[in-house]
Design a protein around this motif. Structure first.
Motif, PDB file in Angstrom:
ATOM      1  N   GLN A 214     -12.007   4.945  -8.481  1.00  0.00           N
ATOM      2  CA  GLN A 214     -12.259   4.714  -9.981  1.00  0.00           C
ATOM      3  C   GLN A 214     -10.798   5.727 -10.505  1.00  0.00           C
ATOM      4  O   GLN A 214     -10.217   5.192 -12.414  1.00  0.00           O
ATOM      5  CB  GLN A 214     -13.736   5.082 -10.589  1.00  0.00           C
ATOM      6  N   LEU A 215     -10.680   6.254 -10.235  1.00  0.00           N
ATOM      7  CA  LEU A 215      -9.676   7.318 -10.969  1.00  0.00           C
ATOM      8  C   LEU A 215      -7.943   6.708 -10.785  1.00  0.00           C
ATOM      9  O   LEU A 215      -6.747   7.190 -11.390  1.00  0.00           O
ATOM     10  CB  LEU A 215      -9.180   8.897  -9.747  1.00  0.00           C
ATOM     11  N   MET A 216      -8.172   5.354 -10.300  1.00  0.00           N
ATOM     12  CA  MET A 216      -6.914   5.178 -10.473  1.00  0.00           C
ATOM     13  C   MET A 216      -6.528   4.545 -11.885  1.00  0.00           C
ATOM     14  O   MET A 216      -5.346   3.636 -12.371  1.00  0.00           O
ATOM     15  CB  MET A 216      -6.987   3.649  -9.642  1.00  0.00           C
ATOM     16  N   ALA A 217      -7.360   4.396 -12.719  1.00  0.00           N
ATOM     17  CA  ALA A 217      -7.282   3.456 -13.801  1.00  0.00           C
ATOM     18  C   ALA A 217      -6.584   5.140 -15.071  1.00  0.00           C
ATOM     19  O   ALA A 217      -6.102   5.040 -16.179  1.00  0.00           O
ATOM     20  CB  ALA A 217      -8.883   3.890 -14.962  1.00  0.00           C
ATOM     21  N   PHE A 218      -6.618   6.349 -14.329  1.00  0.00           N
ATOM     22  CA  PHE A 218      -5.589   7.418 -14.972  1.00  0.00           C
ATOM     23  C   PHE A 218      -4.240   7.665 -14.594  1.00  0.00           C
ATOM     24  O   PHE A 218      -3.993   6.868 -13.269  1.00  0.00           O
ATOM     25  CB  PHE A 218      -6.576   8.561 -14.472  1.00  0.00           C
ATOM     26  N   THR A 219      -3.808   8.351 -15.782  1.00  0.00           N
ATOM     27  CA  THR A 219      -2.275   8.914 -14.572  1.00  0.00           C
ATOM     28  C   THR A 219      -2.000  10.044 -13.750  1.00  0.00           C
ATOM     29  O   THR A 219      -3.589  10.181 -13.204  1.00  0.00           O
ATOM     30  CB  THR A 219      -1.501   9.215 -15.810  1.00  0.00           C
ATOM     31  N   ALA A 220      -1.219   9.491 -12.461  1.00  0.00           N
ATOM     32  CA  ALA A 220      -1.418  10.490 -11.536  1.00  0.00           C
ATOM     33  C   ALA A 220      -1.281  11.982 -11.778  1.00  0.00           C
ATOM     34  O   ALA A 220      -2.577  12.642 -11.326  1.00  0.00           O
ATOM     35  CB  ALA A 220      -0.289  10.860 -11.152  1.00  0.00           C
TER      36      ALA A 220
ATOM     37  N   LEU B 135       1.287  -1.401  -0.062  1.00  0.00           N
ATOM     38  CA  LEU B 135       0.004  -0.618  -0.120  1.00  0.00           C
ATOM     39  C   LEU B 135       1.057   1.149   0.398  1.00  0.00           C
ATOM     40  O   LEU B 135       0.505   2.413  -0.825  1.00  0.00           O
ATOM     41  CB  LEU B 135      -1.131  -0.097   1.202  1.00  0.00           C
ATOM     42  N   SER B 136       2.246   1.238   0.769  1.00  0.00           N
ATOM     43  CA  SER B 136       3.323   2.375   0.586  1.00  0.00           C
ATOM     44  C   SER B 136       3.489   2.522  -0.534  1.00  0.00           C
ATOM     45  O   SER B 136       3.587   3.743  -1.025  1.00  0.00           O
ATOM     46  CB  SER B 136       4.408   1.884   1.474  1.00  0.00           C
ATOM     47  N   SER B 137       2.531   1.972  -1.775  1.00  0.00           N
ATOM     48  CA  SER B 137       3.590   2.011  -3.565  1.00  0.00           C
ATOM     49  C   SER B 137       2.464   2.478  -4.087  1.00  0.00           C
ATOM     50  O   SER B 137       2.285   3.112  -5.196  1.00  0.00           O
ATOM     51  CB  SER B 137       3.696   0.540  -3.614  1.00  0.00           C
ATOM     52  N   ILE B 138       1.837   2.915  -3.347  1.00  0.00           N
ATOM     53  CA  ILE B 138       0.558   3.704  -4.151  1.00  0.00           C
ATOM     54  C   ILE B 138      -0.608   4.357  -3.652  1.00  0.00           C
ATOM     55  O   ILE B 138       0.115   5.295  -1.941  1.00  0.00           O
ATOM     56  CB  ILE B 138      -1.032   2.356  -4.635  1.00  0.00           C
ATOM     57  N   ASP B 139      -1.491   5.581  -3.719  1.00  0.00           N
ATOM     58  CA  ASP B 139      -1.634   5.760  -3.148  1.00  0.00           C
ATOM     59  C   ASP B 139      -3.663   5.788  -2.829  1.00  0.00           C
ATOM     60  O   ASP B 139      -4.258   5.527  -2.359  1.00  0.00           O
ATOM     61  CB  ASP B 139      -2.680   7.507  -4.285  1.00  0.00           C
ATOM     62  N   PHE B 140      -2.988   4.745  -1.404  1.00  0.00           N
ATOM     63  CA  PHE B 140      -3.474   4.181  -0.681  1.00  0.00           C
ATOM     64  C   PHE B 140      -5.452   4.956  -0.109  1.00  0.00           C
ATOM     65  O   PHE B 140      -5.970   4.831  -0.218  1.00  0.00           O
ATOM     66  CB  PHE B 140      -3.311   3.942   0.755  1.00  0.00           C
ATOM     67  N   LYS B 141      -5.314   6.456  -0.006  1.00  0.00           N
ATOM     68  CA  LYS B 141      -6.020   7.341   0.524  1.00  0.00           C
ATOM     69  C   LYS B 141      -7.234   7.313  -0.989  1.00  0.00           C
ATOM     70  O   LYS B 141      -8.219   7.518  -0.297  1.00  0.00           O
ATOM     71  CB  LYS B 141      -5.210   8.581   1.237  1.00  0.00           C
TER      72      LYS B 141
END
Length: 410
Positions: A393-399, A380-386
């Motif tokens: 649904q926003l994880m499908a997009f770039t940062a 979880l520390s490797s992603i935006d867990f919040k």
């Protein structure tokens, strides 16, 4: 030419056939099953009673499946014994069938606990197979009062299936909540309240102490009159063939991640076998369709000389009751993220920098993202867990795109 025998005809067995054929196009496959039906999806039997499907659409594979895969299907036959020295299985008829590699995919059987006076009940049923559904359907009328013992998945799916065909449904369970094996307290309350609004009556934290014809006396002293009884308190894995042959059996048949049991050239898959639950770190029976297929498919590949392993099993349920959708996965351990809005409920469980499990009720969109995090044990520390918690649904997009979308919403 290799000779394979498969005991069973449900999800794991079909997975095994397809696994074998992916490596061996010519070996002889004999499939033996007690039910005299073409392979079908058991979870659909409630929809059959609702009229939302029919037997043709319930088929797990087309009518041509056995022929196209060169499978000799011996349906309506029961295996009574494994002979490891002779490498044969014995049918109830006395016929012996030889094998070189054997898969045991015998599934599970409804558990009917001893209950005083049960033999006096004229119309009593279990609810696990197509034959069970037909038998139950044959006695139901618009005036039927149905008593279901068990508020788990099977009992509630039965209630859903017959709701519009009967006068009333009463559900009794010793547990103090519905779906106790897959929901937490809050989730259980949401589902129970929803089902009560649909007209289903519950008596929880109680159990049937005795029966006298069409009257049940509960442990609390309450009496319930009924016309039809459905017993749905749970199932037991069918492990006796392997156990009697000397194989290791715990809660289910012990099998490694290739499907091998402790018996030579004998594999096991599906509801009768254990698998390693990566979310909890333990071996246990995971009686779930996707896991059963993957176990069977993995075993089939290895039986045919290939190399495969199934090491990402997790408990997972995707179900619905009268329009209320529920998806759960993993184990409920660790810290939590909770969000509730009416009948929409989300709780995520995380520990040691990985997502361990989740419960979604109502709005179940993007559940696959959470499932993938559990299966892949993504740190979880490797992603935006919040963000994963609040807006998966926003994880499908770039940062950068996510930042732009979020800024527009503020």
């Amino acid at each position: 030419m290799a000779k394979y025998v498969i005991i069973g005809n449900s999800t794991a067995a079909i997975g095994c056939v397809e696994g074998i054929r992916s490596k061996d196009k010519d070996g002889e496959i004999v499939l033996i099953a007690s039910e005299n039906h073409h392979t079908y999806a058991r979870p659909l039997i409630s929809y059959l009673l609702q009229g939302k499907t029919d037997e043709e659409r319930m088929k797990y594979r087309p009518d041509s499946f056995y022929e196209e895969n060169h499978v000799t299907a011996k349906l309506g036959e029961t295996v009574t014994k494994l002979d490891l020295e002779k490498k044969t299985v014995t049918l109830k008829s006395g016929e012996e069938i030889p094998y070189e590699k054997l898969l045991v995919a015998t599934g599970s059987t409804p558990f009917v606990p001893p209950m005083e006076g049960l033999d006096t009940v004229p119309e009593k049923f279990t609810f696990m197979s197509l034959d069970d559904a037909h038998a139950l359907e044959s006695v139901l009328t618009k005036d039927s009062r149905v008593l279901i013992i068990g508020a788990g998945l099977i009992g509630l799916k039965c209630a859903e299936g017959i709701k519009e065909r009967v006068k009333s449904i009463t559900v009794v369970d010793l547990a103090d909540c519905v779906l106790p094996s897959i929901l937490d307290e809050t989730g259980s309350v949401i589902v129970k309240d929803f089902l009560e609004k649909q007209g289903i009556e519950f008596h929880l934290g109680d159990t049937a102490a005795k029966f006298a014809g069409t009257t049940a006396t509960l442990k609390s002293g309450l009496t319930v009159d009924f016309d039809v009884l459905v017993i749905a308190v749970g199932v037991r894995p069918n492990t006796s063939l392997v156990k009697d042959a000397g194989g290791e059996v715990r809660r289910g048949i012990a099998a490694d991640d290739t499907g091998k049991t402790t018996l030579p050239d004998v594999y096991a898959a599906g509801d009768c076998a254990e698998s390693f639950d990566i979310s909890a770190g333990v071996n246990r029976v995971l009686a779930l369709l996707p896991n059963a297929y993957m176990q069977g498919n993995t075993a089939g590949i290895n039986m045919a000389g290939g190399k495969a392993s199934f090491d990402r099993a997790i408990p997972m349920n995707a179900i619905g009751f009268m329009g209320l959708h529920i998806i759960t996965a993993g184990t409920y351990d660790g810290e939590t993220y909770v969000r509730r809005d009416g009948e929409n409920y989300k709780i995520l469980f995380y520990k040691d920098d990985v997502l361990k499990g989740y419960i979604l009720i109502g709005d179940v969109a993007r559940a696959g993202i959470y499932t993938a995090l559990i299966r892949n044990r993504t740190p979880l520390s490797s992603i935006d867990f919040k963000l994963i918690c609040e807006k998966p649904q926003l994880m499908a997009f770039t940062a950068r795109t996510r930042r732009d979308l979020l800024s527009k919403q503020q």
